[in-house]
Design a protein around this motif. Structure first.
Motif, PDB file in Angstrom:
ATOM      1  N   ASP A  54     -38.713 -35.147 -23.090  1.00  0.00           N
ATOM      2  CA  ASP A  54     -37.256 -35.131 -23.086  1.00  0.00           C
ATOM      3  C   ASP A  54     -36.739 -33.813 -22.516  1.00  0.00           C
ATOM      4  O   ASP A  54     -36.512 -32.845 -23.255  1.00  0.00           O
ATOM      5  CB  ASP A  54     -36.722 -35.329 -24.508  1.00  0.00           C
ATOM      6  N   PRO A  55     -36.520 -33.757 -21.194  1.00  0.00           N
ATOM      7  CA  PRO A  55     -36.073 -32.506 -20.565  1.00  0.00           C
ATOM      8  C   PRO A  55     -34.766 -31.962 -21.114  1.00  0.00           C
ATOM      9  O   PRO A  55     -34.512 -30.750 -21.000  1.00  0.00           O
ATOM     10  CB  PRO A  55     -35.927 -32.897 -19.090  1.00  0.00           C
ATOM     11  N   SER A  56     -33.943 -32.828 -21.719  1.00  0.00           N
ATOM     12  CA  SER A  56     -32.658 -32.348 -22.236  1.00  0.00           C
ATOM     13  C   SER A  56     -32.824 -31.394 -23.410  1.00  0.00           C
ATOM     14  O   SER A  56     -31.877 -30.666 -23.768  1.00  0.00           O
ATOM     15  CB  SER A  56     -31.785 -33.536 -22.656  1.00  0.00           C
ATOM     16  N   THR A  57     -34.012 -31.345 -23.996  1.00  0.00           N
ATOM     17  CA  THR A  57     -34.258 -30.477 -25.153  1.00  0.00           C
ATOM     18  C   THR A  57     -34.987 -29.187 -24.781  1.00  0.00           C
ATOM     19  O   THR A  57     -35.265 -28.361 -25.649  1.00  0.00           O
ATOM     20  CB  THR A  57     -35.091 -31.224 -26.209  1.00  0.00           C
ATOM     21  N   TYR A  58     -35.302 -28.998 -23.515  1.00  0.00           N
ATOM     22  CA  TYR A  58     -36.131 -27.864 -23.109  1.00  0.00           C
ATOM     23  C   TYR A  58     -35.443 -26.523 -23.342  1.00  0.00           C
ATOM     24  O   TYR A  58     -34.241 -26.365 -23.101  1.00  0.00           O
ATOM     25  CB  TYR A  58     -36.477 -27.951 -21.617  1.00  0.00           C
ATOM     26  N   GLU A  59     -36.246 -25.559 -23.772  1.00  0.00           N
ATOM     27  CA  GLU A  59     -35.866 -24.145 -23.759  1.00  0.00           C
ATOM     28  C   GLU A  59     -36.753 -23.458 -22.726  1.00  0.00           C
ATOM     29  O   GLU A  59     -37.976 -23.548 -22.795  1.00  0.00           O
ATOM     30  CB  GLU A  59     -36.088 -23.515 -25.130  1.00  0.00           C
ATOM     31  N   LEU A  60     -36.143 -22.748 -21.766  1.00  0.00           N
ATOM     32  CA  LEU A  60     -36.904 -22.152 -20.670  1.00  0.00           C
ATOM     33  C   LEU A  60     -36.573 -20.665 -20.541  1.00  0.00           C
ATOM     34  O   LEU A  60     -35.638 -20.274 -19.826  1.00  0.00           O
ATOM     35  CB  LEU A  60     -36.609 -22.892 -19.358  1.00  0.00           C
ATOM     36  N   PRO A  61     -37.342 -19.819 -21.238  1.00  0.00           N
ATOM     37  CA  PRO A  61     -37.058 -18.373 -21.223  1.00  0.00           C
ATOM     38  C   PRO A  61     -37.055 -17.763 -19.830  1.00  0.00           C
ATOM     39  O   PRO A  61     -36.302 -16.810 -19.578  1.00  0.00           O
ATOM     40  CB  PRO A  61     -38.199 -17.798 -22.076  1.00  0.00           C
ATOM     41  N   TYR A  62     -37.871 -18.290 -18.912  1.00  0.00           N
ATOM     42  CA  TYR A  62     -37.951 -17.659 -17.588  1.00  0.00           C
ATOM     43  C   TYR A  62     -36.626 -17.779 -16.833  1.00  0.00           C
ATOM     44  O   TYR A  62     -36.347 -16.983 -15.927  1.00  0.00           O
ATOM     45  CB  TYR A  62     -39.104 -18.242 -16.772  1.00  0.00           C
ATOM     46  N   LYS A  63     -35.805 -18.771 -17.200  1.00  0.00           N
ATOM     47  CA  LYS A  63     -34.526 -18.943 -16.528  1.00  0.00           C
ATOM     48  C   LYS A  63     -33.453 -17.999 -17.069  1.00  0.00           C
ATOM     49  O   LYS A  63     -32.444 -17.773 -16.408  1.00  0.00           O
ATOM     50  CB  LYS A  63     -34.043 -20.393 -16.676  1.00  0.00           C
ATOM     51  N   ASN A  64     -33.675 -17.481 -18.252  1.00  0.00           N
ATOM     52  CA  ASN A  64     -32.653 -16.654 -18.907  1.00  0.00           C
ATOM     53  C   ASN A  64     -32.938 -15.158 -18.852  1.00  0.00           C
ATOM     54  O   ASN A  64     -32.063 -14.346 -19.140  1.00  0.00           O
ATOM     55  CB  ASN A  64     -32.509 -17.084 -20.377  1.00  0.00           C
ATOM     56  N   ILE A  65     -34.149 -14.797 -18.475  1.00  0.00           N
ATOM     57  CA  ILE A  65     -34.516 -13.386 -18.468  1.00  0.00           C
ATOM     58  C   ILE A  65     -33.747 -12.634 -17.379  1.00  0.00           C
ATOM     59  O   ILE A  65     -33.438 -13.184 -16.314  1.00  0.00           O
ATOM     60  CB  ILE A  65     -36.048 -13.248 -18.252  1.00  0.00           C
ATOM     61  N   ASP A  66     -33.407 -11.396 -17.656  1.00  0.00           N
ATOM     62  CA  ASP A  66     -32.733 -10.550 -16.681  1.00  0.00           C
ATOM     63  C   ASP A  66     -33.790  -9.961 -15.744  1.00  0.00           C
ATOM     64  O   ASP A  66     -34.388  -8.919 -16.033  1.00  0.00           O
ATOM     65  CB  ASP A  66     -31.972  -9.431 -17.400  1.00  0.00           C
ATOM     66  N   VAL A  67     -34.030 -10.635 -14.622  1.00  0.00           N
ATOM     67  CA  VAL A  67     -35.098 -10.201 -13.725  1.00  0.00           C
ATOM     68  C   VAL A  67     -34.798  -8.840 -13.103  1.00  0.00           C
ATOM     69  O   VAL A  67     -35.708  -8.112 -12.700  1.00  0.00           O
ATOM     70  CB  VAL A  67     -35.353 -11.245 -12.609  1.00  0.00           C
ATOM     71  N   GLY A  68     -33.520  -8.484 -13.029  1.00  0.00           N
ATOM     72  CA  GLY A  68     -33.162  -7.192 -12.462  1.00  0.00           C
ATOM     73  C   GLY A  68     -33.599  -6.018 -13.307  1.00  0.00           C
ATOM     74  O   GLY A  68     -33.604  -4.879 -12.834  1.00  0.00           O
ATOM     75  N   LYS A  91     -38.411 -18.778  -7.685  1.00  0.00           N
ATOM     76  CA  LYS A  91     -37.748 -17.904  -6.725  1.00  0.00           C
ATOM     77  C   LYS A  91     -37.034 -16.738  -7.398  1.00  0.00           C
ATOM     78  O   LYS A  91     -36.754 -15.723  -6.752  1.00  0.00           O
ATOM     79  CB  LYS A  91     -36.754 -18.705  -5.883  1.00  0.00           C
ATOM     80  N   ARG A  92     -36.783 -16.841  -8.698  1.00  0.00           N
ATOM     81  CA  ARG A  92     -36.136 -15.751  -9.421  1.00  0.00           C
ATOM     82  C   ARG A  92     -36.989 -14.481  -9.383  1.00  0.00           C
ATOM     83  O   ARG A  92     -36.468 -13.374  -9.515  1.00  0.00           O
ATOM     84  CB  ARG A  92     -35.873 -16.143 -10.881  1.00  0.00           C
TER      85      ARG A  92
END
Length: 315
Positions: A54-68, A91-92
Motif C-alpha cells: 500500500d504505497p499510500s502508507t509509505y514513509e520515505l526519509p530519503y525524500k524529506n532529508i535536507d540534502v543541502g 536525483k536528490r
C-alpha cells in the motif's frame, strides 16, 4: 579476442568506493573492494514499510532529508524505510556523486586497500596470500554504464599489472540484459581468469513494493547463469538472494517466484535474509524469518556488516 579500452577519457558516475568484508550470502566474510554505481531502474520504496503493498502508507526519509546539509555521502544517515541505498539512485543526491575514468577508478580501488599490512594495495594480500574480491553494486551495476565501466576497470587493473581479484561479484536486481561486449569480455579468460559471481536479489512486491512484471525477469537471469559457467568450475556460480519478512503473503509470493526461476532453468541456490537496514530493525523478525527459510530448505544469511558497523555508508 583482443580487448582495447573504448574511450580512456570517458568519465563514469559512481557513488562510493570502499573496502569491507562481504556481508551477505555465499562469500560472507571475504575481504572485498566495492564500487557502488549511481542509478537504478527500481526504487523499492516498500522496504521496511508497515504494508509494502500500500504505497499510500509509505514513509520515505530519503525524500524529506535536507540534502543541502551534507557535503559528502559518508555523512548521510542510514534510512530505515525504503531503499537503504537510495543515495545511489535518487536525483536528490546527484550532487554528492563522484566521477572518474576507468583508470582513475582502478587507482582508487587499489588505494582503498592500502594499509600497513598491504602497503601496495594488492588484491593478493601479502599477509594471508588470499585474493581479495571485487564487488560491483549499486544502484544497479548491470545498467549499461555499469557494464561498460566495470569491464573497463578490470581491464585497467590488468593494464597496471596488479594481481587480479579472486572473484568479481555483481550485486544485481536481475532485470538488466547483458550487452554483447560484456559477455565477450567475461568469455575471454585471458582478460579475467577468476570467478564471476552473480548475486541476484529479485524484488518481491510483497516486500519491496515493486510490481512483478517490472522486477522479476527469470529469462534475463538465465543469461547470467549461462555466462557464470564460463569460469573455472564450469557450473552455475551465483545465488538468488531474497529479502524477507514473516508476512505469509511474502512467502506465498516467494514460492511462486522461485518456481518461475526454476522453470527458466535458473538453478542458483536460494539465500534468505531478514529485512532491516539496521541491526535494531533486523532483530525484530530475524529469527522468525530464518526459521521459515530453514523449513523450506533455503540458505540463511544475516547482513553481517550491519552488526559490525551499523550499515554505515562506506562499510
Amino acid at each position: 579476442m583482443a580487448w582495447n579500452a573504448k574511450n580512456k577519457d570517458k568519465e563514469f558516475t559512481y557513488s562510493e568506493i570502499f573496502y569491507s568484508p562481504q556481508g551477505e550470502g555465499f562469500y560472507t566474510g571475504f575481504g572485498t573492494v566495492w564500487l557502488r554505481f549511481f542509478l537504478c531502474n527500481l526504487q523499492c520504496n516498500g522496504f521496511g514499510q508497515d504494508d509494502p503493498m500500500d504505497p499510500s502508507t509509505y514513509e520515505l526519509p530519503y525524500k524529506n532529508i535536507d540534502v543541502g546539509a551534507y557535503d559528502k555521502l559518508e555523512d548521510l544517515p542510514v534510512f530505515s524505510k525504503g531503499c537503504d541505498t537510495s543515495y545511489s539512485w535518487s536525483k536528490r543526491f546527484k550532487h554528492l556523486q563522484r566521477r572518474g575514468t576507468a583508470d582513475q577508478i582502478a587507482d582508487k580501488l587499489i588505494d582503498i586497500m592500502k594499509n600497513p599490512h598491504n602497503p601496495n594495495g594488492r588484491f593478493r594480500h601479502p599477509v594471508s596470500t588470499e585474493r581479495q574480491h571485487l564487488c560491483f553494486t549499486g544502484g544497479e551495476p548491470l545498467m549499461p554504464h555499469g557494464q561498460e565501466c566495470s569491464t573497463e576497470v578490470i581491464y585497467a587493473l590488468k593494464g597496471n599489472e596488479m594481481s587480479m581479484p579472486g572473484c568479481v561479484t555483481y550485486e544485481t536486481n536481475g532485470t538488466q540484459e547483458l550487452s554483447s561486449d560484456f559477455k565477450e569480455f567475461y568469455q575471454n579468460r585471458e582478460l579475467y581468469s577468476g570467478d564471476l559471481f552473480f548475486s541476484v536479489s529479485p524484488k518481491l512486491q510483497s516486500v519491496s513494493g515493486e510490481k512483478r512484471d517490472k522486477a522479476i525477469k527469470p529469462e534475463i537471469v538465465r543469461e547470467y547463469e549461462i555466462l557464470s559457467r564460463e569460469g573455472y568450475y564450469r557450473k552455475p556460480h551465483g545465488q538468488l538472494k531474497f529479502v524477507m519478512t514473516p508476512d505469509p503473503r511474502a512467502w506465498d509470493e516467494l514460492d511462486e517466484v522461485v518456481n518461475m526461476f526454476r522453470s527458466h532453468k535458473v538453478n542458483f541456490p536460494v539465500t534468505i535474509m531478514p529485512i532491516g537496514s539496521r541491526v535494531e530493525d533486523q532483530i525484530i523478525t530475524a529469527g522468525e524469518v530464518a526459521t521459515m527459510a530453514l523449513q523450506r530448505g533455503y540458505r540463511v544469511s544475516a547482513r553481517v556488516h550491519t552488526y559490525l558497523w551499523g550499515n554505515k555508508i562506506g562499510t
